[in-house]
Design a protein around this motif. Sequence first.
Motif, PDB file in Angstrom:
ATOM      1  N   ARG A 184      40.929  41.461  41.027  1.00  0.00           N
ATOM      2  CA  ARG A 184      40.997  40.449  39.965  1.00  0.00           C
ATOM      3  C   ARG A 184      41.829  40.957  38.802  1.00  0.00           C
TER       4      ARG A 184
ATOM      5  N   VAL B 261      49.631  33.659  47.024  1.00  0.00           N
ATOM      6  CA  VAL B 261      48.860  33.106  45.918  1.00  0.00           C
ATOM      7  C   VAL B 261      49.803  32.848  44.754  1.00  0.00           C
TER       8      VAL B 261
ATOM      9  N   LEU C  63      51.639  37.755  45.647  1.00  0.00           N
ATOM     10  CA  LEU C  63      51.287  37.118  44.376  1.00  0.00           C
ATOM     11  C   LEU C  63      52.570  36.663  43.699  1.00  0.00           C
TER      12      LEU C  63
ATOM     13  N   VAL D  86      50.322  31.578  40.924  1.00  0.00           N
ATOM     14  CA  VAL D  86      49.470  31.449  39.738  1.00  0.00           C
ATOM     15  C   VAL D  86      50.371  31.424  38.511  1.00  0.00           C
TER      16      VAL D  86
ATOM     17  N   VAL E 247      43.562  35.662  38.134  1.00  0.00           N
ATOM     18  CA  VAL E 247      43.835  35.634  39.570  1.00  0.00           C
ATOM     19  C   VAL E 247      42.787  36.473  40.304  1.00  0.00           C
TER      20      VAL E 247
END
Lengths: 113, 115
Positions: free
Chosen positions: B77, B11, B111, B13, B19
């Motif tokens: 989150r 992911v 991430l 970001v 996120v």
Amino acid sequence: EPEVTQTPSHQVTQMGQEVILRCVPISNHLYFYWYRQILGQKVEFLVSFYNNEISEKSEIFDDQFSVERPDGSNFTLKIRSTKLEDSAMYFCASSADQDYGYTFGSGTRLTVV
Amino acid sequence: AQSVTQLDSQVPVFEEAPVELRCNYSSSVSVYLFWYVQYPNQGLQLLLKYLSGSTLVKGINGFEAEFNKSQTSFHLRKPSVHISDTAEYFCAVSRGAGGYQKVTFGIGTKLQVIP
């Protein structure tokens, strides 16, 4: 904050050699575990240990592997004859009895050459 | 048997953006749920855990997760990420109360926070 301590942080060994990975769990914990993580893959359960015996083991934990709690503080994982595919990060963990607490050590990176 | 599915392997970001890292689990019994973080060349650090009670769980570093039993999900989150949040995040599940708890991990989500 109590910690699980693992030594060494990195070990290189030749294929076919025996290796012992050492762990000092949190002092009042009663359940002990080994997990491993092959590079790029998920963390996998190897074995759990309670009351001086194995309580559960995975199919990975074959006759080449053994665990021991030789004294009141250490918890060891022995690999008798290492293979290339044993190269991984090995994590020790411990948990308490009365209160939920599951803590991992920082791991030993084993490289078999 | 229990299992964990992390739907996203990576992911990306932007810094200061929100996120969500997704996690679904399956189990025939009640479970405990966890998120662990692994920074490069380091061990596993517990971010947060759900054992019982409030379904919204707050953890370290500003992360939170919501347990949704009907959707068997436990998504992680953070409202505003920082460069230092770049790491791999593992969702995990266990069963049992106290004492012995074998943990089953998901495959992890990397991430990547972009400056």
